[in-house]
Design a protein around this motif. Structure first.
Motif, mmCIF file in Angstrom:
data_model
loop_
_atom_site.group_PDB
_atom_site.id
_atom_site.type_symbol
_atom_site.label_atom_id
_atom_site.label_comp_id
_atom_site.label_asym_id
_atom_site.label_seq_id
_atom_site.Cartn_x
_atom_site.Cartn_y
_atom_site.Cartn_z
ATOM 1 N N PHE A 252 -61.262 31.741 30.197
ATOM 2 C CA PHE A 252 -60.383 31.498 29.058
ATOM 3 C C PHE A 252 -59.246 30.585 29.515
ATOM 4 C CE2 PHE A 252 -62.482 35.396 27.876
ATOM 5 C CZ PHE A 252 -62.564 35.374 26.483
ATOM 6 N N TYR A 253 -59.033 29.505 28.790
ATOM 7 C CA TYR A 253 -57.931 28.595 29.089
ATOM 8 C C TYR A 253 -56.913 28.692 27.959
ATOM 9 C CZ TYR A 253 -60.847 26.834 32.816
ATOM 10 O OH TYR A 253 -61.610 26.740 33.952
ATOM 11 N N HIS A 254 -55.702 29.128 28.311
ATOM 12 C CA HIS A 254 -54.702 29.478 27.314
ATOM 13 C C HIS A 254 -53.759 28.319 26.996
ATOM 14 C CE1 HIS A 254 -55.396 33.940 27.127
ATOM 15 N NE2 HIS A 254 -56.144 33.599 28.167
ATOM 16 N N CYS A 255 -53.021 28.482 25.900
ATOM 17 C CA CYS A 255 -52.098 27.467 25.407
ATOM 18 C C CYS A 255 -50.723 27.663 26.056
ATOM 19 C CB CYS A 255 -51.987 27.573 23.887
ATOM 20 S SG CYS A 255 -50.706 26.528 23.165
ATOM 21 N N PRO A 256 -50.160 26.655 26.720
ATOM 22 C CA PRO A 256 -48.840 26.831 27.347
ATOM 23 C C PRO A 256 -47.706 27.025 26.345
ATOM 24 C CG PRO A 256 -49.610 24.568 27.587
ATOM 25 C CD PRO A 256 -50.759 25.352 27.044
ATOM 26 N N LEU A 257 -47.874 26.555 25.114
ATOM 27 C CA LEU A 257 -46.837 26.776 24.105
ATOM 28 C C LEU A 257 -46.861 28.215 23.607
ATOM 29 C CD1 LEU A 257 -44.626 25.161 22.592
ATOM 30 C CD2 LEU A 257 -46.253 24.903 20.704
ATOM 31 N N ASP A 258 -48.031 28.843 23.668
ATOM 32 C CA ASP A 258 -48.186 30.242 23.268
ATOM 33 C C ASP A 258 -49.321 30.845 24.088
ATOM 34 O OD1 ASP A 258 -48.509 32.703 22.140
ATOM 35 O OD2 ASP A 258 -48.644 32.011 20.069
ATOM 36 N N PRO A 259 -49.002 31.440 25.265
ATOM 37 C CA PRO A 259 -50.048 31.951 26.156
ATOM 38 C C PRO A 259 -50.930 33.039 25.552
ATOM 39 C CG PRO A 259 -47.979 31.745 27.338
ATOM 40 C CD PRO A 259 -47.662 31.532 25.885
ATOM 41 N N SER A 260 -50.539 33.616 24.410
ATOM 42 C CA SER A 260 -51.398 34.603 23.770
ATOM 43 C C SER A 260 -52.589 33.950 23.081
ATOM 44 C CB SER A 260 -50.598 35.426 22.747
ATOM 45 O OG SER A 260 -50.222 34.633 21.629
ATOM 46 N N LYS A 261 -52.535 32.643 22.897
ATOM 47 C CA LYS A 261 -53.608 31.925 22.220
ATOM 48 C C LYS A 261 -54.527 31.222 23.219
ATOM 49 C CE LYS A 261 -51.184 31.095 17.863
ATOM 50 N NZ LYS A 261 -50.738 30.079 16.894
ATOM 51 N N VAL A 262 -55.791 31.098 22.829
ATOM 52 C CA VAL A 262 -56.796 30.476 23.682
ATOM 53 C C VAL A 262 -57.097 29.070 23.173
ATOM 54 C CG1 VAL A 262 -59.175 30.612 24.508
ATOM 55 C CG2 VAL A 262 -57.818 32.697 24.265
#
Length: 376
Positions: A252-262
């Motif tokens: 899973f590679y997450h979003c740096p603006l919102d780490p809860s999102k993939v």
């Protein structure tokens, strides 16, 4: 020694600058069954990144695929090197991503490059180093506040599209992609493994990614396109979760603006990835088996049109806040570079090179051990 041409370099970010500060996925850098983990300690400018890069590059030249763990606060610096075929990792274990041995001696060891600095010279520059460290912290805090502002604006931008989204339709799209990838594979009593990282970073040079190194060799890619709030992350995450339920390992590679999102998932066993193809990691279908999924088909166009002024304003304000955050990250790096210079002048790099040769000789011993186990 392995040799069938040069290996592949895969670049990932195990940590990221986020609205909540530095966010770490360093626990996922190594696998539970790692053979050897070398934790590199020492101050800024002591040569940790160069030390790891030299070893990683030599292994690439030997034919090994090597994972370079990039630093989100310095595009040219490494925070780790991983060789999965050897069960080997070298990791920068200093702040903000402090790493300590979990299985000392048996698997993990500390390599302290601080042994090679001139302590007397560093003490002579104590005031300058302490002041620079404080200024770097202040600049990072300001950058994080601007990232927090950017996220609040982005959330409002997302809300405009989310309100216009047909969730039933997006659920059907997710199920279609799941069936296309996983076919009739049944749920497994043993779930697959999970690895979480970042494929992109908000860096001193702005948003950067090395997605091509992560998915460039995969034969099949699903590229999900759409505006913020159109369900991309939800769709991608559902596919990843379904693969885990069926016993498959998933990255899973997450979003740096919102780490809860993939942002992206990769299913290595199937050679497939489901990716967000929207800014800042714009990716278009380029391979025969690539498929593009447009989330805009699930939007109520009239409702979107009603919010166009808000969307346009949010887009502009978001990029300005992100620009300001990047500016302060860049200023933090400049001060950090000044602080590093004190350490660079105080280091015995020839001694570090000799240590690197001894470490590499031990890695070759590990290679022989792994090969012997494979043939036993």
């Amino acid at each position: 020694m392995k040799s069938q041409g040069r290996g592949w370099i895969k670049k990932v970010f195990p940590g990221a600058n986020t609205p909540g500060g530095f966010y770490s996925f360093y626990e996922y850098v190594t696998r539970p069954d790692a053979n050897r983990v070398m934790i590199i300690k020492g101050g800024p400018g002591v040569g940790k990144s160069t030390f790891m890069r030299k070893i990683g590059q030599r292994l690439v030249d030997m034919g090994y695929d090597v994972e370079f763990c990039c630093c989100s606060s310095d595009n040219d610096s490494l925070d780790g090197v991983v060789v999965h075929d050897l069960g080997l990792a070298l990791i920068d274990g200093t702040a903000p991503h402090v790493v300590d041995p979990k299985n000392p001696g048996a698997v993990d060891e500390i390599v302290n490059l601080g042994e090679f600095w001139n302590e007397k010279a560093l003490k002579a520059s104590r005031r300058e180093i302490v002041n620079a460290n404080r200024e770097v912290s202040r600049l990072f805090e300001r950058a994080f506040r601007y990232l927090e502002e950017a996220k609040v604006i982005h959330d409002d931008w997302e809300a405009c599209y989310t309100e216009a989204l047909d969730f039933g339709y997006t659920n059907c799209m997710a199920e279609e992609v799941r069936r296309d990838i996983l076919q009739n594979r049944p749920v497994s009593p043993v779930p697959g493994g999970v690895r979480r990282l970042f494929a992109s970073a908000i860096s001193p040079d702005g948003p950067v990614h090395y997605l091509d190194t992560i998915v460039g060799r995969l034969p099949r890619r699903y590229i999900v396109k759409g505006e913020p709030g159109t369900g991309k992350s939800t769709l991608i995450g559902k596919v990843g979760d379904a693969a885990i339920e069926r016993g498959l390992d998933v990255e899973f590679y997450h979003c740096p603006l919102d780490p809860s999102k993939v942002d992206h998932v990769v299913i290595p066993a199937f050679g497939v990835a489901v990716l967000s193809g929207s800014w800042p990691h714009i990716l278009d279908a380029s391979k025969e088996l690539d498929r593009t999924i447009e989330m805009k088909v699930a939007l109520d166009r009239e409702m979107v049109a009603r919010y166009q002024d808000i969307i346009a304003s949010s887009r502009e304000r978001f990029h300005e806040a992100l620009r300001r955050a990047t500016e302060f990250l860049h200023r933090a790096k400049l001060v950090h570079d000044e602080m590093q210079a004190y350490y660079v002048r105080s280091m015995d790099f020839a001694a570090i090179d000799r240590l690197g040769e001894r470490i590499f000789a031990r890695i070759l011993d590990l290679e022989r051990e792994v090969a012997a186990e494979a043939t036993a």
